[in-house]
Motif scaffolding. Structure first.
Motif, short mmCIF file in Angstrom:
data_model
loop_
_atom_site.label_atom_id
_atom_site.label_comp_id
_atom_site.label_asym_id
_atom_site.label_seq_id
_atom_site.Cartn_x
_atom_site.Cartn_y
_atom_site.Cartn_z
N GLN A 1 -10.99 12.35 4.02
CA GLN A 1 -9.83 11.78 3.33
C GLN A 1 -8.60 11.82 4.23
O GLN A 1 -7.82 10.86 4.29
N MET A 2 -8.41 12.93 4.90
CA MET A 2 -7.26 13.09 5.78
C MET A 2 -7.30 12.07 6.92
O MET A 2 -6.28 11.51 7.31
N ALA A 3 -8.50 11.79 7.44
CA ALA A 3 -8.63 10.80 8.51
C ALA A 3 -8.15 9.43 8.01
O ALA A 3 -7.44 8.71 8.73
N SER B 1 0.80 -1.22 0.00
CA SER B 1 0.00 0.00 0.00
C SER B 1 0.84 1.28 0.00
O SER B 1 0.28 2.36 -0.13
N GLU B 2 2.15 1.18 0.13
CA GLU B 2 2.97 2.37 0.27
C GLU B 2 2.85 3.33 -0.92
O GLU B 2 2.67 4.53 -0.74
N GLU B 3 2.94 2.83 -2.12
CA GLU B 3 2.85 3.71 -3.30
C GLU B 3 1.46 4.33 -3.41
O GLU B 3 1.32 5.52 -3.70
N THR B 4 0.44 3.54 -3.16
CA THR B 4 -0.93 4.05 -3.19
C THR B 4 -1.10 5.15 -2.14
O THR B 4 -1.71 6.18 -2.42
N ALA B 5 -0.56 4.95 -0.95
CA ALA B 5 -0.67 5.95 0.11
C ALA B 5 0.06 7.24 -0.26
O ALA B 5 -0.42 8.33 0.02
N ARG B 6 1.22 7.12 -0.90
CA ARG B 6 1.94 8.33 -1.33
C ARG B 6 1.09 9.11 -2.33
O ARG B 6 0.98 10.34 -2.24
N LYS B 7 0.50 8.40 -3.27
CA LYS B 7 -0.35 9.06 -4.27
C LYS B 7 -1.57 9.69 -3.60
O LYS B 7 -1.98 10.80 -3.95
N PHE B 8 -2.15 8.97 -2.64
CA PHE B 8 -3.31 9.49 -1.92
C PHE B 8 -2.92 10.74 -1.13
O PHE B 8 -3.64 11.74 -1.14
N GLN C 1 -2.65 13.58 -3.47
CA GLN C 1 -3.98 14.06 -3.87
C GLN C 1 -4.61 14.91 -2.77
O GLN C 1 -5.22 15.94 -3.04
N ILE C 2 -4.42 14.50 -1.52
CA ILE C 2 -4.93 15.28 -0.39
C ILE C 2 -4.26 16.65 -0.38
O ILE C 2 -4.90 17.67 -0.14
N ARG C 3 -2.97 16.68 -0.67
CA ARG C 3 -2.23 17.95 -0.73
C ARG C 3 -2.81 18.86 -1.82
O ARG C 3 -3.05 20.04 -1.59
N MET C 4 -3.05 18.30 -3.00
CA MET C 4 -3.60 19.10 -4.11
C MET C 4 -4.99 19.62 -3.76
O MET C 4 -5.31 20.77 -4.05
N ASN C 5 -5.80 18.78 -3.13
CA ASN C 5 -7.14 19.20 -2.72
C ASN C 5 -7.05 20.33 -1.69
O ASN C 5 -7.85 21.27 -1.72
N GLU D 1 -2.40 26.35 4.39
CA GLU D 1 -1.28 26.78 3.56
C GLU D 1 0.07 26.66 4.27
O GLU D 1 1.05 26.21 3.66
N TYR D 2 0.13 27.08 5.53
CA TYR D 2 1.43 27.19 6.20
C TYR D 2 1.78 26.03 7.14
O TYR D 2 2.96 25.85 7.46
N GLU D 3 0.80 25.26 7.57
CA GLU D 3 1.09 24.20 8.53
C GLU D 3 0.81 22.80 7.99
O GLU D 3 1.59 21.89 8.22
N VAL D 4 -0.32 22.63 7.31
CA VAL D 4 -0.71 21.28 6.88
C VAL D 4 -0.10 20.90 5.54
O VAL D 4 0.54 19.86 5.41
N ILE D 5 -0.28 21.74 4.53
CA ILE D 5 0.21 21.40 3.19
C ILE D 5 1.71 21.09 3.17
O ILE D 5 2.11 20.09 2.56
N PRO D 6 2.56 21.88 3.85
CA PRO D 6 3.99 21.55 3.82
C PRO D 6 4.31 20.19 4.44
O PRO D 6 5.38 19.64 4.20
N ARG D 7 3.40 19.63 5.22
CA ARG D 7 3.64 18.35 5.88
C ARG D 7 3.08 17.16 5.10
O ARG D 7 3.20 16.03 5.54
N LEU D 8 2.48 17.43 3.96
CA LEU D 8 1.91 16.36 3.12
C LEU D 8 2.87 15.99 2.00
O LEU D 8 3.69 16.82 1.58
N PRO D 9 2.76 14.76 1.48
CA PRO D 9 3.66 14.33 0.40
C PRO D 9 3.54 15.22 -0.84
O PRO D 9 2.44 15.66 -1.17
N GLN D 10 4.69 15.46 -1.48
CA GLN D 10 4.68 16.28 -2.70
C GLN D 10 4.51 15.42 -3.93
O GLN D 10 4.84 14.30 -3.96
#
Length: 176
Positions: A118-120, A80-87, A90-94, A167-176
């Protein structure tokens, strides 16, 4: 009533509730370091989305045989690692779209609530990874804290704070 997990079969009382039987089934799988990945109740495949309180409260006799397949937890996580990275990406883009909506005065509270769902799911996956001694590369440990802070801002209907925190706390902590 027969219940089967992989190759093992046992019998339960027809009056047992589906909830009790599935909890026992899950406990048996977990005791072996496994995770239930497929569930068939009666002749119908079931997903977790279908396991709602009215269904879970019914006696197993209303359904018929229960069969489940499981996989080793470490195998499930590895696959599931690759799927989770993609997910996570996607959460970051949303989240970036939500920031844009809030900054332009388009209330996105409904979309934010969907995003929280989704984040949960994503946070649950990362917690499972950590409990198995694994984690995504550069996975920040404080992401759950900032999501909780974001939920507080949401509860207060503070759209400016929601946008800032995203913008300043959550997005920077999500996969790019």
């Amino acid at each position: 009533m027969l219940v089967q997990l992989d190759e093992k079969t046992w019998e339960v009382s027809d009056t047992d509730r589906l909830e009790e039987v599935l909890a026992d089934l899950s406990d048996r799988a977990q005791a072996q370091g496994r995770l239930v990945t497929q569930l068939v109740v009666g002749d119908q495949p079931m997903t977790d989305r279908e396991l709602v309180p009215p269904t879970l409260a019914k006696a197993v006799s209303t359904f018929g045989k229960i069969a489940a397949k499981s996989e080793r937890m470490d195998s499930v996580l590895q696959n599931s690692e690759e799927t989770a990275r993609k997910f996570g990406h996607q959460i970051r883009m949303n989240a970036q779209q939500l920031v844009e909506d809030f900054r332009q005065g388009r209330s996105g509270m409904r979309q934010l609530d969907q995003w929280f769902g989704q984040m949960a799911d994503y946070l649950e996956w990362t917690q499972i990874q950590q409990s198995m001694g694994r984690s995504l590369p550069k996975e920040p440990q404080d992401l759950p804290h900032w999501v909780n802070e974001l939920m507080t801002a949401r509860k207060n209907l503070d759209e400016v704070r929601v946008a800032d925190m995203l913008e300043y706390e959550v997005i920077p902590r999500l996969p790019q």
